[in-house]
Design a protein around this motif. Structure first.
Motif, PDB file in Angstrom:
ATOM      1  N   TYR A 137     -12.123  -9.999   1.532  1.00 38.79           N
ATOM      2  CA  TYR A 137     -10.597  -9.730   1.555  1.00 38.79           C
ATOM      3  C   TYR A 137     -10.760  -8.565   2.204  1.00 38.79           C
ATOM      4  CZ  TYR A 137      -6.397  -9.149   0.042  1.00 38.79           C
ATOM      5  OH  TYR A 137      -4.486  -9.284  -0.324  1.00 38.79           O
ATOM      6  N   GLY A 138     -11.110  -7.578   1.680  1.00 34.70           N
ATOM      7  CA  GLY A 138     -11.534  -5.863   1.848  1.00 34.70           C
ATOM      8  C   GLY A 138     -12.506  -5.538   2.657  1.00 34.70           C
TER       9      GLY A 138
ATOM     10  N   HIS B  86     -14.368  -2.156   4.713  1.00 33.42           N
ATOM     11  CA  HIS B  86     -13.977  -0.859   4.546  1.00 33.42           C
ATOM     12  C   HIS B  86     -14.841  -0.327   5.577  1.00 33.42           C
ATOM     13  CE1 HIS B  86     -11.151  -1.383   1.654  1.00 33.42           C
ATOM     14  NE2 HIS B  86     -11.945  -2.396   0.744  1.00 33.42           N
TER      15      HIS B  86
ATOM     16  N   ASP C 121      -7.904  -2.971  -6.456  1.00 37.26           N
ATOM     17  CA  ASP C 121      -8.237  -2.067  -6.179  1.00 37.26           C
ATOM     18  C   ASP C 121      -8.974  -1.040  -6.693  1.00 37.26           C
ATOM     19  OD1 ASP C 121      -8.829  -0.453  -3.449  1.00 37.26           O
ATOM     20  OD2 ASP C 121      -6.820   0.145  -3.289  1.00 37.26           O
TER      21      ASP C 121
ATOM     22  N   HIS D 189      -6.298  -6.281   7.263  1.00 43.28           N
ATOM     23  CA  HIS D 189      -7.278  -5.587   7.058  1.00 43.28           C
ATOM     24  C   HIS D 189      -7.518  -4.605   7.945  1.00 43.28           C
ATOM     25  CE1 HIS D 189      -6.971  -6.300   2.509  1.00 43.28           C
ATOM     26  NE2 HIS D 189      -6.630  -7.948   2.877  1.00 43.28           N
TER      27      HIS D 189
ATOM     28  N   ASP E 105      -2.753  -4.109   4.415  1.00 37.10           N
ATOM     29  CA  ASP E 105      -3.439  -2.181   4.726  1.00 37.10           C
ATOM     30  C   ASP E 105      -2.716  -1.681   5.574  1.00 37.10           C
ATOM     31  OD1 ASP E 105      -5.264  -0.656   4.493  1.00 37.10           O
ATOM     32  OD2 ASP E 105      -6.345  -1.553   5.419  1.00 37.10           O
TER      33      ASP E 105
ATOM     34  N   ARG F 101      -2.492  -1.729  -3.929  1.00 42.48           N
ATOM     35  CA  ARG F 101      -3.523  -0.571  -3.481  1.00 42.48           C
ATOM     36  C   ARG F 101      -3.153   0.464  -4.568  1.00 42.48           C
ATOM     37  NH1 ARG F 101      -4.035   2.165   1.513  1.00 42.48           N
ATOM     38  NH2 ARG F 101      -5.482   4.138   1.313  1.00 42.48           N
TER      39      ARG F 101
ATOM     40  N   ASP G 289       0.405  -0.786   0.007  1.00 41.86           N
ATOM     41  CA  ASP G 289      -0.752   0.122  -0.065  1.00 41.86           C
ATOM     42  C   ASP G 289       0.843   1.355  -0.046  1.00 41.86           C
ATOM     43  OD1 ASP G 289      -2.277  -1.900   0.613  1.00 41.86           O
ATOM     44  OD2 ASP G 289      -2.746  -0.840   1.515  1.00 41.86           O
TER      45      ASP G 289
ATOM     46  N   ARG H 290     -12.757   1.868  -1.399  1.00 42.10           N
ATOM     47  CA  ARG H 290     -13.327   2.642  -0.784  1.00 42.10           C
ATOM     48  C   ARG H 290     -14.211   3.164  -0.992  1.00 42.10           C
ATOM     49  NH1 ARG H 290      -9.297   3.507   2.955  1.00 42.10           N
ATOM     50  NH2 ARG H 290      -8.307   1.741   1.679  1.00 42.10           N
TER      51      ARG H 290
ATOM     52  N   ARG I 205     -12.667  -7.423  -4.038  1.00 39.52           N
ATOM     53  CA  ARG I 205     -11.611  -7.328  -3.458  1.00 39.52           C
ATOM     54  C   ARG I 205     -10.506  -6.330  -2.727  1.00 39.52           C
ATOM     55  NH1 ARG I 205      -5.309 -10.565  -5.548  1.00 39.52           N
ATOM     56  NH2 ARG I 205      -5.210 -11.244  -2.987  1.00 39.52           N
ATOM     57  N   ARG I 206     -10.773  -5.311  -2.952  1.00 36.22           N
ATOM     58  CA  ARG I 206     -10.219  -4.148  -2.011  1.00 36.22           C
ATOM     59  C   ARG I 206     -10.745  -2.223  -2.974  1.00 36.22           C
ATOM     60  NH1 ARG I 206      -4.427  -3.104   0.303  1.00 36.22           N
ATOM     61  NH2 ARG I 206      -5.633  -1.808   1.570  1.00 36.22           N
TER      62      ARG I 206
END
Length: 557
Positions: free
Chosen positions: A399-400, A402, A486, A349, A302, A528, A255, A445, A442-443
């Motif tokens: 996985y992710g 948030h 991401d 994470h 993370d 990331r 990241d 925001r 997966r990831r």
């Protein structure tokens, strides 16, 4: 009267001199708008568009790259190359330099370089992971298995191997015993009973037989043609890319994030360090993270910043998370309670975006997918257990993780195609399906409007979930096998993603639905994506996780 006339004459002369100086300065700036320029050509194509040209000053850790236009011409702005001797490199699929190139850049002058390319003799050595997938025979279902392999090494290693089916079965079983941050330079074995599901529910023997049919186990050369992606043209050539070499080849910048002062921070996927880099000088400072489980694999994943601009990291198989106080330069660690600890415990994470609401941090344990909440007042963890897909009864393979401004949590189901929202107050979960089945989000925001943006690793798309309408939208990335890891939306209305397979980054204009992709100068394994959107267009920052470098991508339009 005579004195007045003399003063007028003197004033006129001074004005003329100043005008000449200003004109000379303007002329000089016009003449040296570029520090270095030239053209790229080849015998096969003539002038070549879309070629990435890199310049690196002798003794420097920083490399600057530009891309040729429709006429095959390139130019480096004066502000990007200081005086000195530069080695030049070129990247164009299927081509290489005819001979070594360099240039001497001097102050106030524009250096010239005419670069000639030729067809490569060994095309296999320059293929991206995505190009291997395009080239090899097999179904998409067969090839998707290889998406599990690029986290540790390239597909070239597999394709150039001579394993038969039995040999591949041994390899697959052995790979299940390695830490996900392992690389050929630094493999790390798991401890005790810990293993990883590298087959992802597939049939190991059938996969092994297929792999043995496409590698070099049965013939000295491949029985299929090697394919390359066409070079990127047009708007994709309007970019400046800066690469910063990190001081140790073992560093894996997983990241990469900027703090409020503009310092660049990175988490190290294979070592117990938190890194900071000065983007002007490239100087790197590494802060050792305490080892709390000696003998277990080391590395962090993370990286998040709290409201006080202090970084937090997930410390993986050390089964802990850490906060770094930038004033005291000390770490505060929180470990999984001993009664919950296992050999496979993995706190990679965490989510802190909304923690000021209730002083609680969301954490995901990859071992059986348990979701924790750390209460920062009592310093105790709460175990919410794992969640199930109500349609299939299968465990959500988070996985992710948030959080939004109300500290509600979102889980990205990497084992299927689900987005799970957990209410911060009631702890109840609601499951939403992505439009593409088994997209493996997966990831991502949460943006300022509370919408979740995420990469669909197996869906080849950027996804967005709006909790107000409970509607999802997808935008497919144009390059096949991009496998977005991401995604993030900037305040200018562009969404960004990267790839572990294509060596490209992608920028999506959300209003038009149009993508612009940018080719990177070197092979990159991107996790990331972070955007500095203080200007329009924004500047993308990424880590080359297998290249020990940090990359800045600046679109010019």
């Amino acid at each position: 009267m005579r004195t007045k006339r003399v003063l007028l004459i003197a004033g006129g002369v001074l004005a003329a001199i100043l005008l000449q100086i200003a004109s000379a300065r303007l002329h000089g700036e016009t003449q040296t708008a570029s520090a270095l320029s030239g053209q790229v050509t080849s015998a096969d194509e003539g002038p070549m568009e879309g070629v990435v040209i890199s310049a690196k000053k002798d003794g420097s850790t920083i490399s600057v790259s530009v891309v040729t236009n429709a006429a095959g011409r390139f130019a480096f702005p004066v502000a990007r190359l200081e005086p000195g001797h530069y080695a030049l490199k070129a990247r164009a699929a299927g081509y290489e330099l005819e001979e070594a190139c360099s240039a001497d850049v001097a102050s106030g002058q524009e250096a010239k370089a005419e670069i000639k390319l030729k067809k490569v003799k060994n095309l296999s050595a320059s293929l991206t992971n995505a190009e291997w997938l395009m080239s090899m025979p097999g179904t998409d279902d067969q090839k998707r298995f290889l998406l599990n392999c690029t986290g540790c090494h390239t597909l070239e290693r597999i394709m150039k191997s001579t394993h038969d089916a039995a040999g591949f079965m041994e390899v697959i079983q052995r790979m299940s015993l390695y830490y996900p941050g392992s690389t050929p330079l630094k493999p790390q074995r798991l401890v005790g009973t810990a293993t990883r599901d590298v087959e992802r529910g597939g049939n190991g023997m059938k996969t092994a037989e297929w792999l043995a049919s496409v590698n070099l186990s049965e013939q000295p050369i491949w029985a299929f043609p090697l394919k390359t992606q066409p070079r990127l043209m047009g708007k994709s050539t309007r970019v400046i890319i800066t690469e910063y070499d990190l001081p140790n080849p073992l560093i894996q910048p997983h990241d990469v994030v900027l703090d409020r002062e503009g310092n660049v921070w990175y988490s190290d996927f294979g070592q117990m360090f938190l890194g900071k880099m000065d983007p002007k000088s490239g100087k790197v400072t590494q802060y050792p993270i305490p080892v709390v489980k000696p003998g277990w694999p080391e590395g962090t994943l993370d990286l998040e910043f709290d409201k006080d601009d202090n970084p937090w990291v997930g410390v993986m198989y050390q089964n802990a998370i850490a906060k770094f106080d930038k004033k005291t330069e000390k770490f505060q660690m929180w470990s999984t309670p001993k009664e919950w600890d296992t050999d496979g415990g993995q706190l990679g994470h965490l989510a802190i975006e909304g923690m000021n609401v209730d002083h609680k941090v969301w954490i995901k344990n990859s071992d059986v997918g348990n979701i924790y909440r750390l209460d920062l007042v009592s310093n105790k963890m709460e175990n919410l257990g794992n969640f199930k897909d109500p349609k299939t009864g299968k465990r959500i393979g988070t996985y992710g993780i948030h959080s939004d401004q109300q500290n509600n949590a979102y889980l990205l189901d990497f084992s299927a195609g689900n987005i799970v929202k957990i209410d911060a107050k009631t702890k109840s979960a609601t499951v939403y399906e992505t439009p593409t089945p088994d997209s493996r989000p997966r990831r991502g925001r949460v943006d300022s409007q509370g919408r979740l943006w995420f990469g669909e690793y197996q869906g080849d798309a950027i996804g967005m979930f709006d909790p107000k309408t409970e509607h999802m939208t997808e935008w497919k990335v144009p390059t096949p096998w991009s496998a977005p890891y991401d995604a993030v939306l900037d305040r200018n209305g562009d969404a960004w993603t990267g790839s572990m397979l294509t060596d490209r980054v992608a920028r999506l204009d959300v209003k038009s639905g149009q993508y612009t992709e940018y080719m990177l100068p070197r092979p990159a394994n991107i996790r990331r994506v972070y955007v500095d959107d203080s200007k329009n267009p924004g500047t993308l920052w990424i880590g080359s996780n297998h290249g020990a470098s940090i990359v800045k991508v600046e679109p010019l339009e």
